[in-house]
Design a protein around this motif. Structure first.
Motif, short mmCIF file in Angstrom:
data_model
loop_
_atom_site.label_atom_id
_atom_site.label_comp_id
_atom_site.label_asym_id
_atom_site.label_seq_id
_atom_site.Cartn_x
_atom_site.Cartn_y
_atom_site.Cartn_z
N LEU A 99 0.82 -1.21 0.00
CA LEU A 99 0.00 0.00 0.00
C LEU A 99 0.86 1.26 0.00
N ARG A 100 1.98 1.22 0.66
CA ARG A 100 2.88 2.37 0.68
C ARG A 100 3.58 2.59 -0.66
N GLY A 101 3.61 1.55 -1.47
CA GLY A 101 4.29 1.65 -2.74
C GLY A 101 5.77 1.32 -2.65
N GLY A 143 -1.35 0.91 11.32
CA GLY A 143 -1.07 2.34 11.22
C GLY A 143 -1.21 2.89 9.82
N ALA A 144 -1.53 2.02 8.87
CA ALA A 144 -1.59 2.44 7.47
C ALA A 144 -2.69 3.45 7.22
N LEU A 198 -8.81 0.82 4.64
CA LEU A 198 -8.30 -0.43 4.08
C LEU A 198 -9.40 -1.15 3.30
N THR A 199 -10.58 -1.23 3.88
CA THR A 199 -11.69 -1.88 3.19
C THR A 199 -12.10 -1.10 1.96
N LEU A 200 -12.09 0.23 2.04
CA LEU A 200 -12.42 1.04 0.87
C LEU A 200 -11.42 0.82 -0.25
N ASN A 201 -10.14 0.69 0.09
CA ASN A 201 -9.13 0.37 -0.92
C ASN A 201 -9.47 -0.95 -1.62
#
Length: 260
Positions: free
Chosen positions: A63-65, A92-93, A133-136
């Motif tokens: 997710l951070r890339g 913490g994301a 996170l769920t929306l991603n």
């Protein structure tokens, strides 16, 4: 690559159990399958026998890339099944992602960068919340499977989830559809179970899978051995139910391909 989110903001509904056993069934039938563990608890990773020492590159880095899907994916004990594991860093994301303008599209971007043909299908195991996170996951996915525990309070959570799905569809992902609602922890000895099942089928109709997942001790035991129930005890009632559910799911997948 077909992308399916497995989500329900209510915890303890069999979401992770559903994700890992469906993935195992898909892999067993020849699908090159990827699971992305987006839950900071990392239960899907643990349930597939991935030790903490193996989680150097996780969904947090994805997710951070900091790394791509191919770098983060590691093979499981199940042939043709890989996983992007999760660590506590993922908790913490949601705060860290606020700094990114494309914070809701991080997973979509990462999956778009995956090598074509490496996997046939991807299941995204979401945390028990409707946060970032769920929306991603919902924005990255083509469709959604909703595990639903057969109890009264589960119905309240379902309406909230359906509202969120509709908003995501309107604003971010017009292709998002509900592949199916899977009734879990079904106990025929409990009259309330039948009542909840009937209510859900009356409201959602054919969206609800015909197969129901029973309460089963072997399903609960399997994660402690780091194995999907389909491998831990393929003859138990829970495994038989997930095999049947996987067949139903596969039957619905061509519709997704046509709409894509």
């Amino acid at each position: 690559m077909i992308r399916i989110a497995v989500a329900n903001q209510k915890g303890g509904v069999g979401k992770t159990t559903t994700a890992i056993n469906l993935a195992t069934a898909l892999a067993a039938t020849g699908w090159r399958t990827l699971i992305i563990d987006l839950d900071p608890q990392g239960n899907a990773s643990t349930g597939l026998g991935i030790k903490q020492s193996q989680r150097e590159c996780s969904s947090y880095e994805l997710l951070r890339g900091d790394a791509g899907v191919a770098e983060c994916a590691i093979p499981t004990a199940v042939p043709r099944l890989d996983i992007v594991s999760a660590t506590v860093d993922l908790s913490g994301a949601e705060i860290e992602l606020i700094e990114y303008q494309d914070r809701l599209h991080r997973l979509q971007k990462a999956l778009s960068g995956a090598e074509a043909g490496q996997w046939d299908i991807c299941l995204i195991d979401c945390p028990p919340s409707l946060g970032m996170l769920t929306l991603n996951a919902l924005i990255a996915a083509e469709s959604l499977i909703v595990p639903l525990q057969c109890e009264f309070f589960a119905l309240e959570g379902l309406s909230q989830l359906l509202t969120t799905v509709e908003r995501v569809r309107e604003r971010f992902n017009q292709k998002l559809s509900i592949l199916g609602v899977a009734l879990t922890m079904f106990d025929r000895r409990n009259r309330l179970t039948d009542q909840v099942s009937d209510d859900v089928r009356e409201v959602l109709g054919p969206v609800v899978f015909d197969t129901v997942i029973p309460r089963n001790v072997r399903l609960s035991e399997a994660p402690s051995h780091g194995l999907p129930a389909l491998i831990y005890d393929h003859r138990c009632a829970g495994s038989a139910a997930y095999i049947a559910l996987a067949r139903e799911m596969i039957d619905r997948l061509p519709e997704i391909r046509k709409a894509a």
